[in-house]
Design a protein around this motif. Structure first.
Motif, short mmCIF file in Angstrom:
data_model
loop_
_atom_site.label_atom_id
_atom_site.label_comp_id
_atom_site.label_asym_id
_atom_site.label_seq_id
_atom_site.Cartn_x
_atom_site.Cartn_y
_atom_site.Cartn_z
N GLY A 73 -3.88 13.92 3.39
CA GLY A 73 -3.41 14.56 2.17
C GLY A 73 -2.33 13.76 1.47
O GLY A 73 -2.34 13.61 0.24
N LEU A 74 -1.40 13.22 2.25
CA LEU A 74 -0.34 12.39 1.65
C LEU A 74 -0.89 11.11 1.04
O LEU A 74 -0.43 10.68 -0.02
CB LEU A 74 0.72 12.06 2.70
N SER A 75 -1.86 10.52 1.69
CA SER A 75 -2.43 9.29 1.14
C SER A 75 -3.15 9.55 -0.17
O SER A 75 -3.14 8.70 -1.07
CB SER A 75 -3.37 8.62 2.15
N VAL A 76 -3.75 10.72 -0.31
CA VAL A 76 -4.42 11.07 -1.57
C VAL A 76 -3.38 11.34 -2.65
O VAL A 76 -3.51 10.86 -3.78
CB VAL A 76 -5.35 12.30 -1.38
N ILE A 77 -2.35 12.10 -2.31
CA ILE A 77 -1.32 12.42 -3.31
C ILE A 77 -0.57 11.18 -3.76
O ILE A 77 -0.33 10.97 -4.95
CB ILE A 77 -0.33 13.46 -2.75
N LEU A 78 -0.20 10.33 -2.81
CA LEU A 78 0.59 9.14 -3.14
C LEU A 78 -0.27 7.97 -3.60
O LEU A 78 0.28 6.93 -4.01
CB LEU A 78 1.43 8.72 -1.93
N ARG A 79 -1.59 8.13 -3.53
CA ARG A 79 -2.54 7.09 -3.93
C ARG A 79 -2.25 5.77 -3.23
O ARG A 79 -2.22 4.69 -3.83
CB ARG A 79 -2.53 6.89 -5.44
N ASN A 80 -2.01 5.87 -1.94
CA ASN A 80 -1.71 4.70 -1.14
C ASN A 80 -2.62 4.71 0.08
O ASN A 80 -2.41 5.48 1.02
CB ASN A 80 -0.23 4.71 -0.72
N SER A 81 -3.60 3.85 0.07
CA SER A 81 -4.57 3.84 1.16
C SER A 81 -3.98 3.26 2.45
O SER A 81 -4.53 3.47 3.53
CB SER A 81 -5.82 3.06 0.76
N LYS A 82 -2.88 2.53 2.35
CA LYS A 82 -2.26 1.97 3.56
C LYS A 82 -1.68 3.06 4.45
O LYS A 82 -1.56 2.87 5.65
CB LYS A 82 -1.18 0.97 3.18
#
Length: 111
Positions: A73-82
């Motif tokens: 969920g955080l990676s989707v919100i922050l748009r950071n795939s790393k």
């Protein structure tokens, strides 16, 4: 953030919340034991079984899985795939914990 990203993030956090609630219930030793050893045991084995280690194992695994969904969920919100790379050690830890704790539970029950 697009609507699709928002929906995906909400779904991931809802799943994480459900897993946390299941984890808390298992830590409190309430409800059905969501563990394969208990589910596949016969009625006679279930009655004589010590459920405490199975509740604990289930609670810890659900807690780790909720962390995985929070990371997604955080990676989707922050748009950071790393950020998604953080899932690898958490999933590996959950698998290793499940295997090791199953071995330890089986050793304790055979004594």
């Amino acid at each position: 953030m697009t609507t699709a990203e928002l929906v995906i993030a909400i779904v991931m956090f809802v799943i994480a919340g459900i897993l946390i609630l299941l984890s808390i219930r298992s830590f409190l030793e309430r409800g059905f034991v969501l563990n394969n050893a208990y589910i596949y045991a016969s009625k006679k084995e279930r009655d004589s079984m010590n459920k405490k280690p199975y509740y604990r194992q289930t609670a810890i695994v659900f807690c780790l899985l909720s962390l995985v969904f929070i990371i997604i969920g955080l990676s989707v919100i922050l748009r950071n795939s790393k950020i998604e790379l953080l899932q690898i050690p958490v999933i590996a830890g959950a698998i290793i914990y499940a295997v090791v704790s199953t071995i330890r539970i089986n050793k304790q029950t055979k004594k």
